[in-house]
Design an enzyme around this catalytic site. Structure first.
Site, PDB file in Angstrom:
ATOM      1  N   HIS A 112      -6.053  -4.748  -9.655  1.00 33.10           N
ATOM      2  CA  HIS A 112      -4.918  -3.923 -10.087  1.00 33.10           C
ATOM      3  C   HIS A 112      -3.786  -3.960  -9.057  1.00 33.10           C
ATOM      4  CE1 HIS A 112      -3.714   0.201 -11.991  1.00 33.10           C
ATOM      5  NE2 HIS A 112      -2.675  -0.573 -11.781  1.00 33.10           N
ATOM      6  N   LEU A 144       2.810  -7.127  -9.003  1.00 34.16           N
ATOM      7  CA  LEU A 144       3.484  -8.166  -8.208  1.00 34.16           C
ATOM      8  C   LEU A 144       4.927  -8.373  -8.676  1.00 34.16           C
ATOM      9  CD1 LEU A 144       0.599 -10.731  -7.607  1.00 34.16           C
ATOM     10  CD2 LEU A 144       1.232  -8.701  -6.296  1.00 34.16           C
ATOM     11  N   ASP A 161      -3.927  -0.597  -6.937  1.00 34.71           N
ATOM     12  CA  ASP A 161      -2.709  -0.209  -7.670  1.00 34.71           C
ATOM     13  C   ASP A 161      -1.483  -0.395  -6.757  1.00 34.71           C
ATOM     14  OD1 ASP A 161      -0.959   0.627  -9.605  1.00 34.71           O
ATOM     15  OD2 ASP A 161      -1.587   2.719  -9.601  1.00 34.71           O
TER      16      ASP A 161
HETATM   17  O1  DOR Z   1       2.207   4.831  -9.420  1.00 34.54           O
HETATM   18  C1  DOR Z   1       2.244   3.954 -10.263  1.00 34.54           C
HETATM   19  N1  DOR Z   1       3.073   2.890 -10.165  1.00 34.54           N
HETATM   20  N2  DOR Z   1       1.448   4.057 -11.324  1.00 34.54           N
HETATM   21  C2  DOR Z   1       1.544   3.224 -12.367  1.00 34.54           C
HETATM   22  O2  DOR Z   1       0.818   3.377 -13.285  1.00 34.54           O
HETATM   23  C3  DOR Z   1       2.575   2.176 -12.391  1.00 34.54           C
HETATM   24  C4  DOR Z   1       2.958   1.778 -11.037  1.00 34.54           C
HETATM   25  C5  DOR Z   1       4.197   0.939 -11.002  1.00 34.54           C
HETATM   26  O3  DOR Z   1       4.330   0.018 -11.822  1.00 34.54           O
HETATM   27  O4  DOR Z   1       5.022   1.159 -10.121  1.00 34.54           O
END
Ligand code: DOR
Length: 416
Positions: free
Chosen positions: A53, A56, A298
């Site tokens: 996750h 990029l 993430d």
């Molecule tokens: O904090 C987050 N940033 N959660 C997400 O689900 C998307 C992500 C992003 O794309 O910046």
């Protein structure tokens, strides 16, 4: 190409060993040195990490990150393979986009890219994307991450379709109507700060619904970035009942709480939001008892200018791919132990994808990382390979830094 790395230790082994790599594969252990030689300086060797996750940002948001910077950052974090998210501009919902990303990443010599693709067209949630064609192009997972899947019927169909192709659907599980305009966890801190809150129930309610869809379809559902004790408990119960669900947690949800937002610092603004100490504790227990399958970062880079907007306007996201292992090792080695920690970043993640567990056995692909478990270093975001040169952990002293990452038998990262 042949490479020998000397003076390395396998996890929990005392003796110093060497490994020889040839043509992208592990040729053997403790052979006479051949080819280029690197002194591992007593580092611990592990299979390179697998990230399920990461954002990029390519195509279209290269001011935040691009494949070159993101995959270099991943290699610096010890990752050999990265599954990138499709919430780009345009959204990765076309086979040509998947092909173009893979082709571009292949030439970079950094971490390997395995793109996910959108589950629905434009991630709009109302029409499924061409999943079979996306898979044929190389997509390894379907997700509308960054957005929530409000339409249960579409998600049901997506689960069934993806299952027929043998790929997982991963979901950002928050009920958008309940989350509404929440910018942080709903609770005493959001009330004290006067900021709109996002209740834990938004995650739990959506996880409950999605688990029902998983039960109904029998398809593999992967739940991303779990942040609450309640949602984790729902996953635990579903797993005990044999539901085909897997889940991940992120370092920031394990380490930080909504208390961090008291200074109105948008570095800590993330979706789902940082919760409470009771939640971080529950997530750790979820790692310990096996409810949580893997750790994912993430990694969500944004520009400094975007993050300097106020709490209501700044985008959600914490970049962390370069510090994830050092964070986890420094803070949780005592509770989890090194083998489990490495497992959560390698075999655990591979199992979610139904990929073979990475090993360091002779003949295995030469994807490996050397970890310096002893030297304490300060997190210095100006040195990040990522374009997002900021971090909630800037200035923190951490141990467990990757010093060498080898991908496909080639050095993708070496600490200066
Ligand atoms: O904090 C987050 N940033 N959660 C997400 O689900 C998307 C992500 C992003 O794309 O910046």
């Amino acid at each position: 190409m042949t490479l020998t790395i000397t003076n390395i230790k396998r996890i929990h082994a005392d003796q110093s060993e060497s490994i020889t790599i040839e043509n992208g594969k592990i040729k053997g252990w403790n052979l006479a040195p051949e080819g280029d030689t690197i002194d591992g300086q007593d580092a611990t060797i592990a299979p390179a990490f697998l990230e399920l996750h990461a954002h990029l940002r390519e195509p279209g948001q290269e001011q935040k990150e691009d494949l070159a910077s993101g995959l270099a950052a991943a290699a610096a974090g010890g990752y050999g393979t990265v599954v990138c998210m499709p919430n780009t501009s345009p959204v990765i919902d076309q086979p040509e986009l998947v092909r173009a990303l893979i082709a571009k990443a292949t030439g970079l010599g950094q971490a390997r890219l395995r793109p996910s693709a959108a589950l629905t067209r434009g991630q709009q949630g109302d029409q499924l994307a061409e999943l079979a064609l996306l898979r044929e192009a190389g997509a390894v997972m379907f997700t509308d991450d960054g957005r929530t899947n409000e339409n249960a019927r579409i998600l049901r169909l997506g689960l069934e379709y993806a299952a027929s192709l043998g790929l997982p659907v991963s979901v950002h599980a928050e009920d958008a109507t309940l989350r509404a305009g929440g910018v942080m966890n709903e609770g005493p801190v959001s009330e004290a700060l006067g900021l709109p809150g996002n209740p834990a129930a938004a995650e739990a309610a959506r996880v409950a619904r999605d688990l029902e869809l998983c039960r109904l379809t029998g398809a593999h559902l992967h739940i991303q970035h779990l942040s609450t004790a309640r949602a984790l408990q729902l996953v635990r119960e579903a797993k005990q009942a044999g539901v085909n669900v897997t889940c991940e947690v992120c370092p920031h949800h394990l380490l930080l709480t909504d208390e961090s937002l008291r200074g109105f610092d948008t570095l800590y603004k993330v979706a789902p939001p940082l919760r409470t100490r009771a939640d971080t504790q529950a997530l750790l227990e979820g790692l310990q008892d096996g409810t949580v399958d893997c750790i994912a970062t993430d990694h969500a880079p944004h520009t400094r200018a975007e993050k300097e907007l106020d709490m209501l306007q700044a985008p959600f996201g914490i970049p962390s791919i370069e510090v994830a292992f050092a964070l986890m090792y420094t803070h949780f080695e005592a509770q989890l132990g090194l083998p489990k920690l490495v497992d959560l970043l390698t075999a655990g993640a591979a199992q979610v994808m139904k990929w073979p567990a990475p090993t360091l056995d002779t003949g295995a692909p030469a994807d490996l990382v050397l970890l310096d478990l002893h030297t304490e270093r300060t997190v210095n975001p100006t040195e990040f390979k990522s374009k997002a040169k900021f971090s909630p952990w800037a200035g923190e002293r951490l141990r467990g830094w990757p010093v060498l990452t080898v991908v496909d038998g080639k050095v993708a990262y070496r600490r200066e």
